[in-house]
Design a protein around this motif. Structure first.
Motif, PDB file in Angstrom:
ATOM      1  N   PRO A  13       0.015  10.498 -10.554  1.00  0.00           N
ATOM      2  CA  PRO A  13      -0.411   9.494  -9.562  1.00  0.00           C
ATOM      3  C   PRO A  13      -1.873   9.707  -9.171  1.00  0.00           C
ATOM      4  CG  PRO A  13       0.946  11.169  -8.511  1.00  0.00           C
ATOM      5  CD  PRO A  13       0.867  11.543  -9.958  1.00  0.00           C
ATOM      6  N   ARG A  51       4.288   8.004   2.636  1.00  0.00           N
ATOM      7  CA  ARG A  51       4.384   7.508   4.023  1.00  0.00           C
ATOM      8  C   ARG A  51       5.820   7.196   4.411  1.00  0.00           C
ATOM      9  NH1 ARG A  51       0.980   2.438   3.744  1.00  0.00           N
ATOM     10  NH2 ARG A  51       1.480   2.673   1.546  1.00  0.00           N
ATOM     11  N   GLY A  97      -4.125   7.493  -8.568  1.00  0.00           N
ATOM     12  CA  GLY A  97      -4.724   6.429  -7.762  1.00  0.00           C
ATOM     13  C   GLY A  97      -4.499   5.049  -8.370  1.00  0.00           C
ATOM     14  N   LEU A 126       0.444  -5.478  -5.803  1.00  0.00           N
ATOM     15  CA  LEU A 126       0.953  -4.142  -5.464  1.00  0.00           C
ATOM     16  C   LEU A 126       2.451  -4.202  -5.186  1.00  0.00           C
ATOM     17  CD1 LEU A 126      -1.848  -2.481  -3.354  1.00  0.00           C
ATOM     18  CD2 LEU A 126      -1.625  -2.805  -5.816  1.00  0.00           C
ATOM     19  N   GLY A 127       3.158  -3.179  -5.673  1.00  0.00           N
ATOM     20  CA  GLY A 127       4.617  -3.192  -5.645  1.00  0.00           C
ATOM     21  C   GLY A 127       5.231  -3.027  -4.269  1.00  0.00           C
ATOM     22  N   ASP A 128       4.391  -2.806  -3.238  1.00  0.00           N
ATOM     23  CA  ASP A 128       4.951  -2.648  -1.891  1.00  0.00           C
ATOM     24  C   ASP A 128       4.315  -3.617  -0.896  1.00  0.00           C
ATOM     25  OD1 ASP A 128       2.464  -1.503  -1.863  1.00  0.00           O
ATOM     26  OD2 ASP A 128       3.068   0.373  -0.914  1.00  0.00           O
ATOM     27  N   ALA A 172       3.905   3.222  -9.419  1.00  0.00           N
ATOM     28  CA  ALA A 172       3.981   4.638  -9.788  1.00  0.00           C
ATOM     29  C   ALA A 172       3.608   5.585  -8.655  1.00  0.00           C
ATOM     30  CB  ALA A 172       3.067   4.894 -10.993  1.00  0.00           C
ATOM     31  N   LYS A 202      10.089   3.458  -3.241  1.00  0.00           N
ATOM     32  CA  LYS A 202       9.918   2.594  -2.052  1.00  0.00           C
ATOM     33  C   LYS A 202      10.005   1.121  -2.442  1.00  0.00           C
ATOM     34  CE  LYS A 202       4.885   2.785  -2.253  1.00  0.00           C
ATOM     35  NZ  LYS A 202       3.640   2.993  -1.535  1.00  0.00           N
ATOM     36  N   GLU A 203       9.654   0.808  -3.694  1.00  0.00           N
ATOM     37  CA  GLU A 203       9.684  -0.590  -4.152  1.00  0.00           C
ATOM     38  C   GLU A 203      11.112  -1.112  -4.243  1.00  0.00           C
ATOM     39  OE1 GLU A 203       8.174   1.945  -5.750  1.00  0.00           O
ATOM     40  OE2 GLU A 203       6.023   1.505  -5.564  1.00  0.00           O
ATOM     41  N   PRO A 234       1.731  -2.241 -10.144  1.00  0.00           N
ATOM     42  CA  PRO A 234       1.815  -0.785 -10.125  1.00  0.00           C
ATOM     43  C   PRO A 234       2.910  -0.315  -9.171  1.00  0.00           C
ATOM     44  CG  PRO A 234      -0.272  -1.562  -9.177  1.00  0.00           C
ATOM     45  CD  PRO A 234       0.580  -2.761  -9.412  1.00  0.00           C
ATOM     46  N   ALA A 264      -3.904   3.611 -12.153  1.00  0.00           N
ATOM     47  CA  ALA A 264      -2.650   2.916 -12.504  1.00  0.00           C
ATOM     48  C   ALA A 264      -2.966   1.635 -13.275  1.00  0.00           C
ATOM     49  CB  ALA A 264      -1.853   2.606 -11.236  1.00  0.00           C
ATOM     50  N   VAL A 290       3.627  -0.629 -13.956  1.00  0.00           N
ATOM     51  CA  VAL A 290       3.073   0.706 -14.192  1.00  0.00           C
ATOM     52  C   VAL A 290       3.999   1.662 -13.457  1.00  0.00           C
ATOM     53  CG1 VAL A 290       1.092   2.235 -13.953  1.00  0.00           C
ATOM     54  CG2 VAL A 290       0.734  -0.230 -14.308  1.00  0.00           C
TER      55      VAL A 290
END
Ligand code: UTP
Length: 290
Positions: free
Chosen positions: A106, A16, A108, A129-131, A11, A26-27, A9, A112, A55
């Motif tokens: 978005p 932050r 949650g 998770l993408g981050d 998306a 951010k990814e 995900p 996603a 996603v």
């Protein structure tokens, strides 16, 4: 059953990390010489996954472009005889089969993942998770897939956190299992209020999930922060099937958080073959000058 697909995900709004993430996902923020998301895709490729499902959302198409073939850039690099660089870029587009689905709002992490249900189908799947970055000898996804081969049930990756930080995570409670570094989950709670759990086992951004999670997410109502929380759906899944928590070997960085991002740059920079030594010397000089 073999786990073939990884849902990633990407998306989220990345609030932050504003203002950096106003127009850049951010990814795609860079860790040394490649964006965060590339490390994650490389991790799942190295772990034997066949397909990535992003996603995505409005404003995130640069992520898909990063993994696409760039005809113009390739032509320019060929003309300039930058062969190695050209090959490196083409390798990125050949890494793995990538499919994208859109999360329109978005709502949650749970929502996603639910968005990917038709592409995943009726089989166990990985979520990264993408981050969330994990630096480890054996890729974190691979460690979990090896455990899945033995237990054949959902697995969440966990790390120990100080009690003062549990309110920032999904926390699992459970008993030690016979498998190494593994716990049978009995309860989980998203961002528990201080004093409401004794557990220090925090869920990080790697999961292997059974497809039943989708029918649970169908009816999961918004929870903490008004978002459809994956943790709420996971708790419901533990009531139907076994779930395991796995304390992975490695160091995890939340690259969607400013401090986590800075730590990741230093850790990845220090182990970079061409830059590590120089960076270490520089850091020593800074510390000596404090
Ligand atoms: P985060 O919890 O980091 O959320 O999501 P976020 O909204 O992106 O970031 P902040 O808290 O506002 O800074 C973890 C991962 O899940 C994705 C994010 O893109 C990130 O990779 N996500 C989150 C979605 O795909 N959709 C959502 O609705 C929420």
């Amino acid at each position: 059953m073999k786990v073939r697909k990884a849902v990633i995900p990407v998306a989220g709004l990345g609030t932050r990390f504003l203002p950096a993430t106003k127009s850049i996902p951010k990814e795609l923020l860079t860790i040394v010489d490649r964006p965060t998301i590339q490390y994650i895709v490389e991790e799942v490729v190295a772990s034997g996954i066949d397909q990535v499902i992003f996603v995505t959302s409005e404003g995130k198409s640069a992520i898909e472009n990063h993994f696409d073939y760039n005809f113009h850039l390739d032509a320019v690099l060929k003309e300039k005889k930058k062969v190695v660089l050209g090959e490196e870029l083409n390798n990125i587009s050949n890494l793995i089969d990538i499919v994208s689905v859109r999360q329109k709002k978005p709502l949650g992490l749970g929502h996603a993942i639910w968005t990917a249900r038709h592409v995943v189908g009726n089989e166990p799947f990985m979520v990264c998770l993408g981050d969330d970055l994990v630096l480890s000898k054996i890729p974190c996804a691979k460690q979990m897939l090896d455990l899945f081969d033995e237990v054949g049930e959902s697995i969440v990756a966990i790390q120990r956190v100080p009690q003062s930080e549990t309110f920032q995570y999904g926390i699992v409670e459970g008993e030690k299992d016979a498998h190494d570094r593994t716990f049978k989950v009995s309860r989980m709670v998203e961002k528990p209020a201080p004093g409401t759990t004794d557990s220090d086992m925090a869920i990080i951004g790697r999961y292997i999930l059974m497809p039943e999670i989708f029918s649970i997410l169908d009816t999961t109502t918004p929870g903490h922060g008004g978002e459809i929380q994956l943790t709420d759906a996971l708790l419901a899944l533990t009531k139907k099937r076994a779930m395991y928590a796995y304390e992975f070997e490695g160091t995890r960085f939340d690259a969607g958080d400013k401090m986590g991002y800075l730590k990741a740059i230093i850790a990845y920079g220090l182990r970079h073959p061409g830059l590590g030594k120089q960076l270490l010397e520089h850091l020593k000089e800074i510390v000596a000058g404090q």
